[in-house]
Design a protein around this motif. Structure first.
Motif, PDB file in Angstrom:
ATOM      1  N   LEU A 122       2.155   1.945  -3.456  1.00 18.29           N
ATOM      2  CA  LEU A 122       1.178   2.618  -4.314  1.00 18.29           C
ATOM      3  C   LEU A 122       1.140   4.119  -4.014  1.00 18.29           C
ATOM      4  O   LEU A 122       1.080   4.950  -4.928  1.00 18.29           O
ATOM      5  CB  LEU A 122      -0.212   1.987  -4.114  1.00 18.29           C
ATOM      6  CG  LEU A 122      -1.268   2.412  -5.131  1.00 18.29           C
ATOM      7  CD1 LEU A 122      -0.930   1.885  -6.521  1.00 18.29           C
ATOM      8  CD2 LEU A 122      -2.657   1.912  -4.721  1.00 18.29           C
ATOM      9  N   GLU A 174       0.846  -1.202   0.000  1.00 18.80           N
ATOM     10  CA  GLU A 174       0.000   0.000   0.000  1.00 18.80           C
ATOM     11  C   GLU A 174       0.886   1.259   0.000  1.00 18.80           C
ATOM     12  O   GLU A 174       0.599   2.230  -0.709  1.00 18.80           O
ATOM     13  CB  GLU A 174      -0.936  -0.020   1.214  1.00 18.80           C
ATOM     14  CG  GLU A 174      -1.830   1.201   1.365  1.00 18.80           C
ATOM     15  CD  GLU A 174      -2.660   1.536   0.115  1.00 18.80           C
ATOM     16  OE1 GLU A 174      -3.046   0.610  -0.625  1.00 18.80           O
ATOM     17  OE2 GLU A 174      -2.901   2.752  -0.129  1.00 18.80           O
ATOM     18  N   VAL A 183      -7.346   6.895  -6.855  1.00 15.07           N
ATOM     19  CA  VAL A 183      -7.515   5.442  -6.884  1.00 15.07           C
ATOM     20  C   VAL A 183      -9.007   5.186  -6.760  1.00 15.07           C
ATOM     21  O   VAL A 183      -9.629   5.564  -5.766  1.00 15.07           O
ATOM     22  CB  VAL A 183      -6.745   4.762  -5.728  1.00 15.07           C
ATOM     23  CG1 VAL A 183      -6.866   3.244  -5.828  1.00 15.07           C
ATOM     24  CG2 VAL A 183      -5.277   5.188  -5.749  1.00 15.07           C
ATOM     25  N   VAL A 202      -4.816  -1.571 -10.098  1.00 11.92           N
ATOM     26  CA  VAL A 202      -4.077  -1.832  -8.852  1.00 11.92           C
ATOM     27  C   VAL A 202      -3.616  -3.290  -8.843  1.00 11.92           C
ATOM     28  O   VAL A 202      -2.510  -3.604  -8.397  1.00 11.92           O
ATOM     29  CB  VAL A 202      -4.959  -1.509  -7.621  1.00 11.92           C
ATOM     30  CG1 VAL A 202      -4.258  -1.917  -6.333  1.00 11.92           C
ATOM     31  CG2 VAL A 202      -5.300  -0.023  -7.593  1.00 11.92           C
TER      32      VAL A 202
END
Ligand code: BES
Ligand code: MN
Ligand code: MN
Length: 474
Positions: free
Chosen positions: A34, A31, A124, A451
């Motif tokens: 990202l 995470e 996102v 993703v």
């Protein structure tokens, strides 16, 4: 090592045969990875527009600093244009060396009004990162920085890593050839690894085995010496826009073949076996048409859509303008008309020869009453990457472990001109291990990167390096 809790398709992938993978670290940090990508995506590194020159540089610095923070040596190499990031980690003569190539520059975001969110304010949403460069190529290039981080977590680096990340890919890589020639030693590697292409689908992973070349030209058609009143002169003077349209129309015949004499000379005939394999690839024409909202596909007779976009050359008008295009009506017979035309080339064709051919032949299509000028823009050579080398097999194994399915080798229709230079100047083959999808809308509004694609890339790349190192040991 445990299986991935959140990636069921890779269950069982981390068996004894699999490569070491820092599963816990990956789960705990992906995470954050990202979020780091979003930082890079916020820098508007549009290489084509001089207004963004400082931002392009800032993106290069970001990549350089990121590499340094991960423990690599890295620097910005200046060019006449945008700088190149060069980095290196590990220098063990007993290990093979992988040169990672990617680009940190992006296409202009225009037309801005068609974006659902700002191109440089990544969001996102619905399982995608939306931003200019999300897939092409910041998102994919960034995977390699994180693969380096993951590799370090799983023990000593299995390979020596070199990074060459440029800032001019989207404008033709004008200065990269000189950089490569001036740094042959420093760039010496056993293989080049690039993630800047697409897969067929998440359920149908593929590895790109070829790229088309490119010849890009601009044409200018001039009629009368000034714009004319279309009432006073219309009907008696050749209209350059109409002349240009008729010339363009003659470039492709009723069978979808390009009519420039000699255009197909030398084009490699793809073996029937390869064509059969392509015909078996799970390509869904109805889904393709539905996605594009077109009722029919078009192209060269005798070839499938997949073939038309990969193993066959093509010619497209990318832009056309002239005369009055503003609000309302202005009655004018314009003096000039312009078009930008690209030709995608396949093995056996040479971009210089094709550009010269176009410059010689296109003006011959002009009716009387107009003059034609053709100006060459950038070009690049096609590339074929072999499937019978250890690096390809390492890539295929890595993909199979991460996706739970063996990848299909497939040529792509896009161009990365530098790939042919790696072969020519460094004598090194390139593996095109891309994680994008054709539906990523690269070069378009609302560019995105899944993703899940991001995660699969993170899982695959470290495995590639391990398998490649193993193969090199013999
Ligand atoms: N990453 C693309 C090329 C690409 C995209 C290859 C998808 C295969 C599948 C690259 O950034 C690109 O856009 N290349 C340009 C050529 C360049 C000279 C501007 C292209 O293909 O138009
Ligand atoms: Mn790209
Ligand atoms: Mn691109």
């Amino acid at each position: 090592m445990s299986d991935h809790a959140s990636t069921p398709s890779s269950a069982g992938a981390s068996s004894a045969a699999g490569a070491p993978f820092p599963e816990a670290y990956y789960q705990a940090n992906r995470e954050r990875f990202l979020q780091e990508l979003l930082e890079l995506l916020r820098i508007p590194s549009v290489s084509a527009d001089p207004a963004f020159k400082a931002d392009v540089r800032r993106a290069g610095e970001w990549v350089r600093d990121h590499l340094i923070n991960l423990g690599a040596e890295a620097e910005l190499a200046e060019t006449e244009g945008h700088p190149i990031v060069y980095g290196q980690a590990g220098n063990d003569p007993d290990k093979p060396t992988v040169l990672v190539y990617g680009h940190y520059d992006v296409q202009p975001p225009d037309p801005l009004e068609l974006w659902d969110s700002a191109p440089f304010e990544p969001v996102v949403k619905d399982g995608f990162v939306f931003a200019r460069g999300a897939s092409d190529d910041k998102g994919q290039m960034f995977l390699h920085l994180k693969a380096f981080e993951l590799l370090q977590q799983a023990g000593p680096l299995p390979v020596n890593l070199k990074f060459m990340i440029e800032g001019e890919e989207e404008v033709g890589s004008a200065h990269l050839g000189d950089f490569i020639r001036a740094n042959r030693e420093r760039l010496a590697a056993d293989v080049v690894l690039v993630s800047d292409t697409a897969m067929l689908g998440m359920d149908t992973p593929s590895i790109t085995t070829g790229l088309r070349g490119l010849s890009y030209v601009q044409v200018e058609v001039t009629g009368p010496s000034r714009d004319l009143h279309s009432g006073i002169y219309g009907g008696a003077v050749r209209n350059p826009i109409q002349a240009l349209c008729s010339m363009i129309d003659q470039l492709i015949d009723a069978e979808g073949r390009i009519t420039l004499p000699g255009f197909y000379d030398g084009v490699r005939v793809v073996p029937e076996g390869d064509r059969k394999a392509m015909a078996e690839a799970p390509f869904d024409l109805d889904a393709y048409r539905a996605d594009l909202k077109i009722d029919a596909v078009a192209g060269e007779k005798g070839y499938s859509t997949l073939e038309r976009t990969t193993i066959r050359p093509s010619l497209d008008v990318n832009g056309i303008w002239g005369g009055y295009t503003g609000e309302g009506a202005k009655t004018v017979l314009p003096s000039k008309a312009y078009a930008k035309i690209s030709m995608r080339l396949v093995p056996g064709q040479d971009s210089k020869r094709i550009t010269e051919l176009f410059m010689r032949e296109f003006p011959k299509l002009a009716p009387d009453g107009v003059r034609v000028r053709v100006t060459p823009d950038h070009g690049g050579e096609p590339a074929v990457t072999p499937t019978d080398i250890p690096a390809y097999r390492a890539a295929a194994r890595a993909v199979e472990e991460s996706f739970g399915k063996a990848p299909i080798p497939l040529p792509s229709g896009g161009s990365i001109p530098i790939v042919s230079l790696f072969e020519q100047e460094l004598g090194v083959k390139t593996i095109l291990l891309g994680f994008g999808l054709d539906s990523d809308a690269i070069h378009s509004p609302n560019e995105r990167f899944g993703v899940e694609n991001f995660h699969k890339g993170l899982e695959t790349l470290p495995r590639f390096h391990h398998h490649f190192a193993e193969a090199a040991k013999g």
